[in-house]
Design a protein around this motif. Structure first.
Motif, PDB file in Angstrom:
ATOM      1  N   LEU A  82       0.838  -1.196   0.000  1.00 51.57           N
ATOM      2  CA  LEU A  82       0.000   0.000   0.000  1.00 51.57           C
ATOM      3  C   LEU A  82       0.872   1.244   0.000  1.00 51.57           C
ATOM      4  N   ASP A  83       0.495   2.205  -0.824  1.00 50.38           N
ATOM      5  CA  ASP A  83       1.107   3.535  -0.751  1.00 50.38           C
ATOM      6  C   ASP A  83       2.636   3.446  -0.820  1.00 50.38           C
TER       7      ASP A  83
ATOM      8  N   PRO B 150       4.265   5.040   4.226  1.00 49.45           N
ATOM      9  CA  PRO B 150       3.208   5.916   4.733  1.00 49.45           C
ATOM     10  C   PRO B 150       3.672   6.691   5.952  1.00 49.45           C
TER      11      PRO B 150
ATOM     12  N   LEU C  31      -4.953   3.475   5.224  1.00 49.79           N
ATOM     13  CA  LEU C  31      -4.341   2.188   4.852  1.00 49.79           C
ATOM     14  C   LEU C  31      -5.363   1.060   5.022  1.00 49.79           C
TER      15      LEU C  31
ATOM     16  N   GLN D  88      -7.743   1.022   2.137  1.00 43.93           N
ATOM     17  CA  GLN D  88      -7.102   0.451   0.942  1.00 43.93           C
ATOM     18  C   GLN D  88      -7.041  -1.070   1.054  1.00 43.93           C
TER      19      GLN D  88
ATOM     20  N   THR E 182       2.496  -2.987   3.772  1.00 43.72           N
ATOM     21  CA  THR E 182       3.012  -1.724   3.267  1.00 43.72           C
ATOM     22  C   THR E 182       4.457  -1.599   3.719  1.00 43.72           C
TER      23      THR E 182
END
Ligand code: GAL
Length: 695
Positions: A174-175, A178, A256, A259, A275
């Motif tokens: 994710l991302d 973060p 998060l 997502q 992540t």
């Protein structure tokens, strides 16, 4: 996948902890006999399509198991609102598959396309000084914008539908790294107020109490009057800042979670979601997200800091960086991965030296030693344009010449094969190593509070933690950094350094732990504040007096040019930052005393038996950690726990029936272990060396 949301604001958010969900065991994603796998970031969108096949073939030939795609590629994936272009990614995925590579995909939310920023400038972070981030870099959007969230989730859903059932896709990141943003957009203000309303159950009096607003007449009569605190304004209310930091962490964690939820709803259960957190131990959001299958971290070692051991120790970095990250991330879910690991020289350091030859391989093994399921390196090709020029990859700027770091990855992949052949699922854990297993109890909220309220500029919360952590590693102890949700009873010794904020329940569970045979080590600053960062209406530290078997008369700070010393077993240890003068009750032993000031001769370190266990209170923060090391040495001796005496920079860990030793020091070292067979290296461990053995 049903998980508990911290958003519901139960005890979890109030204490800064979260209730771990009932998620299935993440071990299921990783076949045990594979031990670990390596991967590498590749950005097909940066290179001519005609080169993709060549590059992916070489990635495979170098021994990598997976390739990481689509980070920062939102603009390429959704060139116009709602119009997706997956053709290029389909092609890259197919080419990777043809090479037998697995694939990790990324949600690319760190870089929204320009059309989104221009249509909705409110997605851009508004800083405290009124300036606004703009398109043209990355990480400019705010998680406190519903619109940005909605667009992100729509894109993620399309991506998940496209690749969520491809058996070659093993997982999702994710991302990117973060991080909490302190955004001052009106929407963020509103969300902060809503969050507070929920936290204080719509009771403004409760908020006033928690924030101590009677002080300086800061009283609020309505949640609508509250603003995000100005971090740079002198004397801003600390309790307000504490809540704001909780809120900001919650914002990023809930984004998060959203997502991850969209992914979990659309992907096969065999694909994992994680992540790539930066191991900043005061980042509250790391432990709060509930929907991730496990946590992963990123690590850069050589960038002009972390001087390590000896004159050129900076070429290897400090052993603690990877060791502590392993020990922090592994206990969260029992499984972790490393998503980015430095492949060679970087571009962004204060100074960017070459790592010592062998360092890259040693870091990979060090990550492996902590139990990591994968080691992914950043990145395959050195970029020819953009912000990260000069950043080494696995191949150089010509796209084909393998860098020294690339060769070290190749070597690791070959060596790992040797381990896979020897892997014995029935191998027993190393007994003496397990006997030393120690927990460090840690809560980032203590760090926030103490760093805000240091009382002496010589106080540094994370350095204080290292004064306990680093000796444990020299003892050869496995360490789990845990939070309050974990069962303390799993550990024979638990250390809670400077555990400032407590409640009755926590002090009670410490006591139960000890009475049932646990050995608790507490240190300065522990237990004198509540969870809002307010002092208890009691003597300083009184909440723990019964537990430690002493009163704390007062605390003192020295000036840097007048250190004093602590006398402990015939040796002297300098201190300067924080000293508590203790008054032990009958039955409590004094281990160390102050020297050299008006309280000379008074106790600084005490120890007592309680039930079946013991409590040690270290009332001083020493200057160099040698006192803490000596205290722990005495304690482990008393408990009959056999410890090693490794030199600084040498770390030995065990996993899956293998012992792994690494050497960040500037000299060769003869390992104090009885190996059945060395699979990598030998008894003699040179600088930047690695030894792997069965026992
Ligand atoms: C990391 C970041 C990567 C890349 C890398 C360069 O912090 O997550 O995207 O920028 O640094 O070293």
């Amino acid at each position: 996948m049903k998980r508990i949301f911290c958003m519901l604001l139960g005890v979890c958010c109030l204490s800064g902890q979260h209730a771990r969900s009932q998620a299935q065991d993440p071990q299921r994603f990783f076949p045990a006999e594979q031990l670990a796998t390596t991967g590498v970031y590749y950005y097909p969108e940066h290179w001519d399509e005609s080169q993709w096949e060549r590059d992916l073939k070489q990635i495979k030939d170098l021994g990598f198991g997976f390739v990481h795609f689509a980070e920062f590629a939102w603009a390429q994936l959704e060139p116009r609102p709602g119009e997706y272009d997956f053709a290029w990614l389909d092609k890259a995925v197919e080419l990777a598959k043809a090479q037998g590579l697995k694939i990790v995909l990324c949600t690319s939310t760190a870089t929204p396309p320009v059309w989104l920023s221009r249509q909705h400038p409110d997605i851009l972070i508004l800083n405290e000084d009124g300036s606004r981030w703009d398109h043209g870099a990355r990480q400019h959007p705010t998680a406190s914008n519903e619109f940005y969230r909605r667009y992100s989730l729509r894109m993620i859903e399309a991506l998940a539908k496209r690749y969520g059932h491809d058996p070659a896709v093993i997982g999702w990141q994710l991302d990117n790294e973060p991080r909490v943003a302190f955004d001052h957009n009106p929407e963020a203000q509103q969300r902060f107020r809503n969050w507070l309303r929920e936290r204080y159950r719509d009771d403004i009096a409760a908020l006033n109490k928690a924030w101590g607003t009677a002080f300086w007449g800061q009283l609020y009569s309505d949640f609508a009057q509250i603003n995000i605190p100005r971090m740079t304004q002198l004397f801003m209310n600390n309790h307000q800042i504490l809540d704001y930091r909780r809120f900001a962490s919650h914002e990023i964690a809930s984004f998060l979670d959203e997502q991850a939820k969209v992914l979990h709803d659309n992907i096969s259960p065999s694909q994992w979601v994680t992540t790539n957190y930066i191991p900043n131990y005061d980042d509250g959001h790391i432990r709060i997200a509930e929907e991730l299958d496990f946590h992963s971290y990123t690590r850069y070692e050589v960038y002009g800091e972390n001087f390590g051991v000896g004159r050129k120790g900076y070429r290897l970095s400090h052993v603690e960086r990877i060791a502590l990250a392993n020990d922090f991330f592994r206990p969260i879910d029992g499984v972790y991965g490393v998503m980015e690991l430095q492949p060679g020289q970087v571009n962004w350091g204060s100074i960017n030296p070459q790592p010592l030859p062998g360092a890259v391989r040693m870091w990979i093994w060090h990550v492996f030693a902590g139990g990591s399921k994968f080691i992914c390196t950043y990145r395959y090709r050195q970029p020819l344009y953009g912000t990260e020029l000069y950043h080494y990859g696995i191949v150089g700027p010509d796209g084909v010449t393998v860098t020294p770091g690339g060769r070290e990855y190749e070597q690791f992949a070959r060596e790992l094969e040797l381990l896979r052949k020897e892997y014995d699922p029935k191998a027993k854990p190393a007994k003496e190593y397990e006997a030393r297993r120690t927990a460090i109890l840690y809560n980032h909220e203590n760090t926030w509070e103490m760093e805000r309220n240091r009382q002496t500029r010589l106080w540094n919360t994370l350095n204080h933690l290292s004064r306990y952590y680093d000796p444990l590693k020299r003892f050869g102890a496995p360490v789990d950094v845990i939070d309050e949700s974990k069962p303390f009873g799993d550990y024979r010794v638990m250390i809670a350094p400077a555990y400032q904020q407590v409640d009755r329940q926590l002090v009670e569970s410490w006591k139960n732990y000890v009475e049932q045979g646990g050995n608790l080590v507490l240190s300065v600053r522990t237990g004198h504040k509540d969870r809002n960062g307010q002092l208890f209406e009691a003597k300083y530290g009184e909440k723990i007096f019964d537990l430690i078997g002493a009163e704390i008369e007062f605390y003192d700070h020295l000036l840097p040019h007048t250190p004093d010393s602590i006398a402990f077993e015939g040796a002297r240890y300098p201190w300067v930052s924080w000293g508590e003068i203790l008054a032990p009750a009958a039955g409590t032993e004094t281990w160390a005393t102050y020297e050299g000031d008006f309280y000379a001769g008074k106790p600084a370190v005490i120890h007592r038996k309680l039930g079946k266990g013991t409590v040690t209170y270290v009332g001083v923060d020493s200057q160099d950690g040698r006192l803490e090391e000596a205290v722990l040495r005495k304690l482990y001796g008393r408990l009959g726990i056999g410890i090693l005496d490794l030199p600084e920079g040498v770390n030995i860990e065990y996993r899956d029936g293998f012992g792994i030793a690494v050497n960040y020091s500037d000299r060769s070292y003869t390992l104090p272990v009885k190996a059945k067979k060395f699979l990598v290296g030998g008894q003699e461990l040179p600088t930047a060396g690695v030894s792997v053995f069965t026992y």
